[in-house]
Write an enzyme that holds these catalytic residues in place. Structure first.
Site, mmCIF file in Angstrom:
data_model
loop_
_atom_site.group_PDB
_atom_site.id
_atom_site.type_symbol
_atom_site.label_atom_id
_atom_site.label_comp_id
_atom_site.label_asym_id
_atom_site.label_seq_id
_atom_site.Cartn_x
_atom_site.Cartn_y
_atom_site.Cartn_z
ATOM 1 N N LEU A 95 0.810 -1.219 0.000
ATOM 2 C CA LEU A 95 0.000 0.000 0.000
ATOM 3 C C LEU A 95 0.849 1.277 0.000
ATOM 4 O O LEU A 95 0.515 2.238 -0.700
ATOM 5 C CB LEU A 95 -0.947 -0.023 1.201
ATOM 6 N N TYR B 7 -7.600 4.055 -6.993
ATOM 7 C CA TYR B 7 -6.757 3.654 -5.871
ATOM 8 C C TYR B 7 -6.711 2.133 -5.708
ATOM 9 O O TYR B 7 -5.632 1.542 -5.614
ATOM 10 C CB TYR B 7 -7.281 4.323 -4.603
ATOM 11 N N VAL C 231 1.668 2.643 -3.417
ATOM 12 C CA VAL C 231 0.591 3.435 -4.007
ATOM 13 C C VAL C 231 0.494 4.791 -3.317
ATOM 14 O O VAL C 231 0.265 5.817 -3.955
ATOM 15 C CB VAL C 231 -0.762 2.694 -3.886
ATOM 16 N N GLU C 232 0.699 4.796 -2.008
ATOM 17 C CA GLU C 232 0.547 6.027 -1.232
ATOM 18 C C GLU C 232 1.678 7.023 -1.479
ATOM 19 O O GLU C 232 1.441 8.202 -1.704
ATOM 20 C CB GLU C 232 0.494 5.686 0.268
ATOM 21 N N SER C 233 2.924 6.553 -1.394
ATOM 22 C CA SER C 233 4.050 7.491 -1.342
ATOM 23 C C SER C 233 5.243 7.103 -2.198
ATOM 24 O O SER C 233 6.256 7.799 -2.172
ATOM 25 C CB SER C 233 4.539 7.605 0.112
#
Length: 465
Positions: A156, A263, A159-161
């Site tokens: 995750l 997302y 995808v986030e950072s």
């Protein structure tokens, strides 16, 4: 597009990779920075906003000491620089083989994100993520395991950072797990002028695991949890309500914010790419294990430059091992604060603590704790000029000063005269009445006029001052 400071140039990167598009250009086009545009089954054009991590420049992803020091292009990888085309059935079969609890379904949106990650600059981003995961995945897996969560959630933060501990989104979400300020504080992360624990890889990961666990207790579906992690649980509840109570992510999909629509597909695509990169001829960036590290608890403020100078350690290494400290100051004065260093420097810090705290402290730790208050304004300054080097000038100046003094005396006399006052004695006047009219006394009048008696005559002049 998200602003991230680039610390290293593309010299460390491999040459741009050629790719073969796997999509029909008549049905989908890409806006490189913001959205994926595609035509849906009804022939209408839709937009999916890319997660911000998919818009980062590749150079900017080589952001910290670990990346610069421990990552390098693998010159032994000789995979052809071509992105092969695969049928939907082949991709579906691979997704089925992933050992996951979270559902990883296939559809046209997921397919588009797999295509996006497997070509162009995002193809190279995956290469970097494969190297960088060595630094972070053990931390992620340990925290997820402690909360009993699916380990595939370890992807995750890609995808986030894009695995950047200092990433800051347009909305202000910060760190590997992109916590907003309020949510971070709600989950125990300290944020103030000196510290932002959202940037701490360990603390933020445990906070994220706790948050994901809470979201699962609310929704009971991992795709909804992942979507809620992105846009907040209230937006998911609204989407469920608008979809007449449907609790399937793909059924509430049209009611979600644009970025959240991309997302979950992005999360599925990242899981696919991190497991099947070799099938797409992507060479991982080679990673060597970083130095072992340990922490020491400090009860005094210390600047990282003090540590670097006294211990002879690269300040970039100290900074990147402690990304939660915003001003490069470990604020031990506020509370016991952790400093992470390579293990070999821990004993050296303990042995040289006094020298470390003392080094250039007045400049690096310049906050005053006691100040005096000035009670009154100082007397105005007087300035005196002296001219001694030029005789003629001094002589002229002296002559001018002398002449000036004489003029001043004359003026003073004139001024004194101009201040004197005479009055004419009127019929019936007495010294007493004249004194009263002019604010003086009889004795003063007698002295001014050198009078022995008090007799005065009409028409005479009497000085009253």
């Amino acid at each position: 597009m998200k602003k991230i400071v680039s610390i290293i140039t593309s010299v460390l990167l491999f040459a741009p990779l050629a790719s073969h598009a796997q999509i029909d250009e008549n049905t989908i086009t890409y806006d490189e920075d913001e959205v994926v545009l595609f035509t849906n089954d009804e022939g209408e054009q839709e937009q999916i906003e890319l997660p911000e991590s998919m818009t980062y420049d590749l150079d900017s992803l080589l952001y910290d000491y670990h990346q610069r020091t421990y990552l390098a292009v693998d010159s032994t990888c000789d995979l052809p620089n071509v992105n092969p085309e695969y049928t939907d059935e082949e991709i579906i079969a691979r997704l089925k083989r992933l050992p996951t609890i979270i559902e990883m379904p296939f559809n046209k949106v997921v397919k588009q994100f797999i295509d996006k990650y497997s070509e162009g600059r995002l193809r190279r981003t995956i290469s970097l993520m494969l190297g960088a995961e060595n630094f972070f995945m053990p931390i992620f897996e340990e925290a997820l395991e402690s909360y009993g969560l699916p380990l595939e959630l370890k992807y995750l933060p890609i995808v986030e950072s894009a695995l950047n501990p200092r990433a800051v989104s347009r909305a202000g979400a910060t760190g590997l797990w992109q916590f907003m300020l309020t949510t971070g504080k709600n989950y125990g992360l300290e944020v103030n002028s000196l510290v932002d624990e959202r940037c701490d890889p360990v603390l933020s990961t445990y906070a994220a695991a706790h948050y994901l666990s809470d979201l699962y207790h609310i929704f009971g579906d991992w795709n909804l949890v992942i979507a809620a992690y992105n846009c907040g649980p209230e937006n998911i509840k609204k989407a469920i309500h608008r979809a007449n109570g449907e609790r399937d992510y793909w059924q509430i999909y049209p009611y979600l914010p644009r970025e959240t629509r991309g997302y979950v597909p992005s999360f599925i695509a990242v899981n696919y790419m991190m497991n099947y990169y070799c099938d797409h001829n992507i060479c991982p960036i080679r990673a060597t294990l970083p130095e072992k590290t340990d922490t020491i608890m400090l009860d005094r403020d210390v600047h990282m430059e003090q540590i670097s100078h006294v211990l002879g350690i690269d300040i970039d290494q100290v900074v990147e091992l402690n990304p939660q400290y915003r001003q490069n100051i470990v604020n031990g004065n506020s509370k016991l604060s952790a400093l992470r260093l390579p293990t070999k420097y821990i004993d050296a810090f303990i042995d040289n603590a006094d020298s470390i705290y003392a080094y250039n402290a007045s400049e690096l730790l310049s906050r005053r704790h006691i100040v005096e208050v000035r009670d009154e304004a100082p007397a105005p300054r007087t300035y005196t000029r002296s001219y001694t080097s030029n005789r003629s000038y001094s002589s002229r100046h002296s002559s001018r000063h002398s002449s000036s003094s004489k003029s001043s005396k004359k003026s003073s006399r004139k001024s004194s005269k101009s201040k004197s006052k005479d009055v004419t004695v009127r019929k019936g006047d007495t010294l007493s009445s004249i004194a009263k009219r002019n604010g003086t006394t009889v004795n003063n009048l007698k002295k001014l006029n050198k009078m022995k008696g008090t007799t005065i005559k009409k028409g005479n002049k009497i000085r009253v001052k």
